[in-house]
Design a protein around this motif. Structure first.
Motif, short mmCIF file in Angstrom:
data_model
loop_
_atom_site.label_atom_id
_atom_site.label_comp_id
_atom_site.label_asym_id
_atom_site.label_seq_id
_atom_site.Cartn_x
_atom_site.Cartn_y
_atom_site.Cartn_z
N PRO A 1 0.61 72.41 15.52
CA PRO A 1 0.75 73.09 14.41
C PRO A 1 2.23 72.78 13.59
O PRO A 1 1.92 72.41 12.19
N VAL A 2 3.29 72.75 14.23
CA VAL A 2 4.28 72.40 13.41
C VAL A 2 4.34 70.98 12.98
O VAL A 2 4.76 70.94 11.96
N GLY A 3 3.98 70.01 13.59
CA GLY A 3 3.97 68.66 13.31
C GLY A 3 2.97 68.56 11.93
O GLY A 3 3.32 68.01 11.11
N ALA A 4 1.75 69.19 12.07
CA ALA A 4 1.02 69.15 11.07
C ALA A 4 1.47 69.75 9.78
O ALA A 4 1.23 69.14 8.63
N LEU A 5 2.38 70.81 9.84
CA LEU A 5 3.04 71.38 8.72
C LEU A 5 3.97 70.50 8.15
O LEU A 5 4.12 70.43 6.98
N ALA A 6 4.68 69.94 9.22
CA ALA A 6 5.79 68.86 8.60
C ALA A 6 5.14 67.60 7.80
O ALA A 6 5.75 67.16 6.70
N ARG A 7 3.96 67.44 8.35
CA ARG A 7 3.37 66.08 7.58
C ARG A 7 2.55 66.90 6.05
O ARG A 7 2.74 65.73 5.26
N SER A 8 2.37 67.83 6.11
CA SER A 8 1.59 68.47 4.93
C SER A 8 2.39 69.08 3.79
O SER A 8 1.94 69.13 2.59
N MET A 9 3.57 69.71 4.30
CA MET A 9 4.41 70.44 3.48
C MET A 9 5.08 69.42 2.19
O MET A 9 5.36 68.37 2.23
N GLU A 10 5.12 70.02 1.06
CA GLU A 10 5.84 69.51 -0.17
C GLU A 10 7.43 69.87 0.02
O GLU A 10 7.84 71.12 0.14
N LEU A 11 8.17 68.94 -0.08
CA LEU A 11 9.65 69.32 0.12
C LEU A 11 10.38 68.29 -1.09
O LEU A 11 9.96 67.34 -1.29
N GLU A 12 11.19 69.26 -1.62
CA GLU A 12 12.24 68.56 -2.91
C GLU A 12 13.59 68.81 -2.55
O GLU A 12 13.84 69.90 -2.40
#
Length: 211
Positions: free
Chosen positions: A55-66
């Motif tokens: 779940p954390v890996g999936a979150l890292a791939r999907s999150m928007e980060l600026e």
């Protein structure tokens, strides 16, 4: 593309030195630690267990980060600049950073950032060893544990020195002992002990290495 890699443990002076060096060299600066902290922040915000790999890996791939040049950090549209430096995220970030899926995604984003910025001064824990093994210069900063703890305790005013020192020792053990991309010095790194040095001295030493 010109990349200067700055690695080392927490409290060694990486962020301050990297920012100053980037300004001197007129390069952009990337704090990769803020990226891992952002993943930890997103996980905690969504109620995801930081130790839950997939779940954390999936979150890292999907999150928007600026990550803005002024240090502002936005995660999924929310200003997380202050929260990612808080004690809750600090306790969780080593668990998140040990996640192979997270590290793979962050490496991709770091390389994309460097490509889009034409390089930069990039600091973290595996920049010279894994992310940019062909960096123009690799620097490994370190300092005595008690000095690193003192530096960190000044940054986190609501935590006692003893608590910060214990957290730092725990994080050192996790960062150096993780199976994926552990914190380590490369043979071609310039090692600088920052215990008794000022920022200007350290930057000058790095500049000398660059010629």
């Amino acid at each position: 593309m010109r990349v200067i890699a700055i690695d080392g443990p927490a409290g060694s002076g990486k962020s301050t030195v990297a920012r100053r060096l980037a300004a001197v060299l007129e390069l952009d600066y990337l704090d990769t630690g803020a990226m891992y902290r952002s993943v930890a922040f997103a996980a905690l915000r969504r109620g995801v267990d930081p130790e839950d790999t997939q779940p954390v890996g999936a979150l890292a791939r999907s999150m928007e980060l600026e990550l803005d040049a002024d240090g502002t950090v936005h995660v999924d549209g929310a200003d997380a600049t202050i929260e990612i430096r808080g004690p809750e995220v600090t306790r969780a970030v080593s668990l998140v950073a040990a996640n192979p899926e997270v590290r793979e995604e962050m490496r991709l984003r770091q390389r994309e950032w460097a490509e889009s910025h034409g390089g930069g001064v990039i600091e973290g824990r595996d920049i010279g060893s894994v992310v940019f093994p062909d960096a123009e210069l690799k620097v490994y900063l370190d300092a005595q544990p008690e000095v690193r703890a003192q530096r960190r305790s000044r940054e986190v005013e609501d935590l006692a020195y003893e608590t910060v020192a214990a957290d730092l020792a725990r994080r050192d053990a996790m960062d150096q002992g993780r199976a994926t991309d552990p914190l380590q010095r490369t043979e071609d790194s310039v090692v600088i002990d920052t215990t008794d040095l000022g920022i200007d001295q350290i930057v000058a030493m790095i500049e000398e290495q660059l010629g």
